[in-house]
Design a protein around this motif. Structure first.
Motif, PDB file in Angstrom:
ATOM      1  N   CYS A  14     -23.235  19.987   1.247  1.00  0.00           N
ATOM      2  CA  CYS A  14     -23.314  21.234   0.732  1.00  0.00           C
ATOM      3  C   CYS A  14     -25.163  21.554   1.323  1.00  0.00           C
ATOM      4  O   CYS A  14     -25.822  22.954   0.808  1.00  0.00           O
ATOM      5  N   ARG A  15     -25.625  21.024   2.259  1.00  0.00           N
ATOM      6  CA  ARG A  15     -26.645  20.679   2.701  1.00  0.00           C
ATOM      7  C   ARG A  15     -27.977  20.285   2.490  1.00  0.00           C
ATOM      8  O   ARG A  15     -29.384  20.895   2.567  1.00  0.00           O
ATOM      9  N   SER A  16     -27.850  20.016   1.130  1.00  0.00           N
ATOM     10  CA  SER A  16     -29.347  19.149   0.363  1.00  0.00           C
ATOM     11  C   SER A  16     -29.568  18.264   0.892  1.00  0.00           C
ATOM     12  O   SER A  16     -28.518  17.733   0.905  1.00  0.00           O
ATOM     13  N   ARG A  17     -30.964  18.022   0.761  1.00  0.00           N
ATOM     14  CA  ARG A  17     -31.244  17.320   1.072  1.00  0.00           C
ATOM     15  C   ARG A  17     -31.695  15.955  -0.207  1.00  0.00           C
ATOM     16  O   ARG A  17     -31.896  16.592  -0.754  1.00  0.00           O
ATOM     17  N   ALA A  18     -31.361  14.489  -0.220  1.00  0.00           N
ATOM     18  CA  ALA A  18     -31.453  13.574  -0.913  1.00  0.00           C
ATOM     19  C   ALA A  18     -31.552  12.002  -0.702  1.00  0.00           C
ATOM     20  O   ALA A  18     -32.116  12.118   1.083  1.00  0.00           O
ATOM     21  N   SER A  19     -32.074  11.344  -1.318  1.00  0.00           N
ATOM     22  CA  SER A  19     -32.765   9.785  -0.625  1.00  0.00           C
ATOM     23  C   SER A  19     -31.182   9.883   0.008  1.00  0.00           C
ATOM     24  O   SER A  19     -29.979   9.766  -0.177  1.00  0.00           O
ATOM     25  N   SER A  20     -30.963   8.279   0.909  1.00  0.00           N
ATOM     26  CA  SER A  20     -30.043   7.833   1.996  1.00  0.00           C
ATOM     27  C   SER A  20     -29.424   7.056   0.746  1.00  0.00           C
ATOM     28  O   SER A  20     -28.051   6.710   0.558  1.00  0.00           O
ATOM     29  N   SER A  21     -29.974   6.379  -0.104  1.00  0.00           N
ATOM     30  CA  SER A  21     -29.155   5.556  -1.327  1.00  0.00           C
ATOM     31  C   SER A  21     -28.032   6.421  -2.440  1.00  0.00           C
ATOM     32  O   SER A  21     -26.876   5.922  -2.574  1.00  0.00           O
ATOM     33  N   ASP A  22     -28.857   7.758  -2.235  1.00  0.00           N
ATOM     34  CA  ASP A  22     -27.590   9.002  -2.916  1.00  0.00           C
ATOM     35  C   ASP A  22     -26.226   8.965  -1.759  1.00  0.00           C
ATOM     36  O   ASP A  22     -25.899  10.048  -2.988  1.00  0.00           O
ATOM     37  N   LEU A  23     -26.588   9.273  -1.310  1.00  0.00           N
ATOM     38  CA  LEU A  23     -24.969   9.621  -0.184  1.00  0.00           C
ATOM     39  C   LEU A  23     -24.786   8.699   0.804  1.00  0.00           C
ATOM     40  O   LEU A  23     -24.822   7.587   0.632  1.00  0.00           O
ATOM     41  N   LEU A  24     -23.503   9.088   0.846  1.00  0.00           N
ATOM     42  CA  LEU A  24     -22.799   7.974   1.721  1.00  0.00           C
ATOM     43  C   LEU A  24     -22.420   8.247   3.219  1.00  0.00           C
ATOM     44  O   LEU A  24     -22.252   9.470   3.588  1.00  0.00           O
ATOM     45  N   ARG A  25     -22.582   7.103   3.779  1.00  0.00           N
ATOM     46  CA  ARG A  25     -22.528   7.366   5.286  1.00  0.00           C
ATOM     47  C   ARG A  25     -21.179   7.287   5.861  1.00  0.00           C
ATOM     48  O   ARG A  25     -20.592   6.875   5.532  1.00  0.00           O
ATOM     49  N   ILE A  26     -20.895   8.262   6.960  1.00  0.00           N
ATOM     50  CA  ILE A  26     -19.922   8.520   7.869  1.00  0.00           C
ATOM     51  C   ILE A  26     -20.098   8.309   8.942  1.00  0.00           C
ATOM     52  O   ILE A  26     -20.621   8.301   9.187  1.00  0.00           O
ATOM     53  N   VAL A  27     -19.232   6.970   9.585  1.00  0.00           N
ATOM     54  CA  VAL A  27     -19.369   7.167  11.082  1.00  0.00           C
ATOM     55  C   VAL A  27     -17.328   7.825  11.495  1.00  0.00           C
ATOM     56  O   VAL A  27     -16.485   7.497  11.033  1.00  0.00           O
ATOM     57  N   VAL A  28     -17.580   7.333  12.677  1.00  0.00           N
ATOM     58  CA  VAL A  28     -15.978   8.189  13.134  1.00  0.00           C
ATOM     59  C   VAL A  28     -15.985   6.597  14.293  1.00  0.00           C
ATOM     60  O   VAL A  28     -16.547   6.472  14.526  1.00  0.00           O
ATOM     61  N   GLY A  30     -12.465   5.975  16.818  1.00  0.00           N
ATOM     62  CA  GLY A  30     -11.729   6.381  16.929  1.00  0.00           C
ATOM     63  C   GLY A  30     -10.482   7.909  16.163  1.00  0.00           C
ATOM     64  O   GLY A  30      -9.189   7.712  16.369  1.00  0.00           O
ATOM     65  N   GLY A  31     -11.107   9.217  16.373  1.00  0.00           N
ATOM     66  CA  GLY A  31     -10.684   9.936  15.711  1.00  0.00           C
ATOM     67  C   GLY A  31     -10.831   9.539  13.950  1.00  0.00           C
ATOM     68  O   GLY A  31     -10.017  11.234  13.242  1.00  0.00           O
ATOM     69  N   GLU A  32     -10.893   9.224  13.403  1.00  0.00           N
ATOM     70  CA  GLU A  32     -10.732   8.790  11.893  1.00  0.00           C
ATOM     71  C   GLU A  32     -12.431   8.423  11.450  1.00  0.00           C
ATOM     72  O   GLU A  32     -13.383   7.743  12.409  1.00  0.00           O
ATOM     73  N   LEU A  33     -12.847   9.263   9.968  1.00  0.00           N
ATOM     74  CA  LEU A  33     -13.854   9.465   9.738  1.00  0.00           C
ATOM     75  C   LEU A  33     -13.634   8.137   8.474  1.00  0.00           C
ATOM     76  O   LEU A  33     -12.728   8.070   8.167  1.00  0.00           O
ATOM     77  N   LEU A  34     -14.749   7.075   8.908  1.00  0.00           N
ATOM     78  CA  LEU A  34     -14.571   5.814   7.916  1.00  0.00           C
ATOM     79  C   LEU A  34     -15.908   6.004   7.175  1.00  0.00           C
ATOM     80  O   LEU A  34     -17.493   5.997   7.525  1.00  0.00           O
ATOM     81  N   PRO A  35     -15.510   5.521   5.966  1.00  0.00           N
ATOM     82  CA  PRO A  35     -17.264   5.246   4.964  1.00  0.00           C
ATOM     83  C   PRO A  35     -18.361   4.072   5.444  1.00  0.00           C
ATOM     84  O   PRO A  35     -17.000   3.485   5.876  1.00  0.00           O
ATOM     85  N   ASP A  36     -18.897   3.722   5.119  1.00  0.00           N
ATOM     86  CA  ASP A  36     -20.260   2.579   5.384  1.00  0.00           C
ATOM     87  C   ASP A  36     -21.421   3.216   5.107  1.00  0.00           C
ATOM     88  O   ASP A  36     -22.501   3.009   4.731  1.00  0.00           O
ATOM     89  N   ALA A  37     -20.365   2.290   3.549  1.00  0.00           N
ATOM     90  CA  ALA A  37     -20.977   2.530   2.152  1.00  0.00           C
ATOM     91  C   ALA A  37     -21.858   1.127   2.390  1.00  0.00           C
ATOM     92  O   ALA A  37     -23.309   1.310   1.803  1.00  0.00           O
ATOM     93  N   ARG A  38     -22.111  -0.022   2.857  1.00  0.00           N
ATOM     94  CA  ARG A  38     -23.363  -0.690   3.455  1.00  0.00           C
ATOM     95  C   ARG A  38     -23.965  -0.426   4.910  1.00  0.00           C
ATOM     96  O   ARG A  38     -25.315  -1.262   4.606  1.00  0.00           O
ATOM     97  N   ARG A  39     -24.232   0.778   5.108  1.00  0.00           N
ATOM     98  CA  ARG A  39     -24.468   1.043   6.163  1.00  0.00           C
ATOM     99  C   ARG A  39     -25.064   0.429   7.305  1.00  0.00           C
ATOM    100  O   ARG A  39     -26.039  -0.181   8.057  1.00  0.00           O
ATOM    101  N   ARG A  40     -24.058  -0.197   7.649  1.00  0.00           N
ATOM    102  CA  ARG A  40     -24.214  -1.805   8.584  1.00  0.00           C
ATOM    103  C   ARG A  40     -22.991  -1.259  10.017  1.00  0.00           C
ATOM    104  O   ARG A  40     -23.318  -2.000  10.878  1.00  0.00           O
ATOM    105  N   MET A  41     -22.107  -0.289  10.049  1.00  0.00           N
ATOM    106  CA  MET A  41     -21.327   0.233  11.052  1.00  0.00           C
ATOM    107  C   MET A  41     -22.058   0.780  12.271  1.00  0.00           C
ATOM    108  O   MET A  41     -23.276   2.031  12.228  1.00  0.00           O
ATOM    109  N   ARG A  42     -22.074  -0.142  13.561  1.00  0.00           N
ATOM    110  CA  ARG A  42     -22.156   0.875  14.503  1.00  0.00           C
ATOM    111  C   ARG A  42     -22.040   2.457  14.605  1.00  0.00           C
ATOM    112  O   ARG A  42     -20.798   2.899  14.011  1.00  0.00           O
TER     113      ARG A  42
END
Length: 89
Positions: A14-28, A30-42
């Motif tokens: 949605c392109r709106s700004r929010a604190s990082s704790s309100d958002l879910l971090r996504i990493v890729v 092997g071609g698959e998007l993965l949720p990184d709720a703990r914000r620890r993935m490389r």
């Protein structure tokens, strides 16, 4: 007592700004998007609201490819399952 400033990120859906704790971090991986709720993935991360509407919008806009700097199609099955199970109500 002063509070520590929290990082602000932009939702790729949605392109709106929010604190990082309100958002879910996504990493890729092997071609698959993965949720990184703990914000620890490389690797580079993209942020999205924990809402299926924002995920759909980001996919429609091909925002994950741009934000994560990868080419080709990305699967979002894992992120969708995560949001269906753990989304805040």
């Amino acid at each position: 007592m002063a509070r520590r400033a929290e990082p602000v990120r932009t939702c790729v859906g949605c392109r709106s700004r929010a604190s990082s704790s309100d958002l879910l971090r996504i990493v890729v991986e092997g071609g698959e998007l993965l949720p990184d709720a703990r914000r620890r993935m490389r690797g580079r991360g993209a942020h999205v609201h924990p809402d299926l509407a924002c995920l759909d919008l980001a996919e429609r806009r091909k925002a994950f490819s741009r934000a994560l700097r990868v080419s080709g199609p990305l699967g979002s099955k894992q992120v969708r399952l995560y949001l269906e199970r753990f989304r805040p109500r």
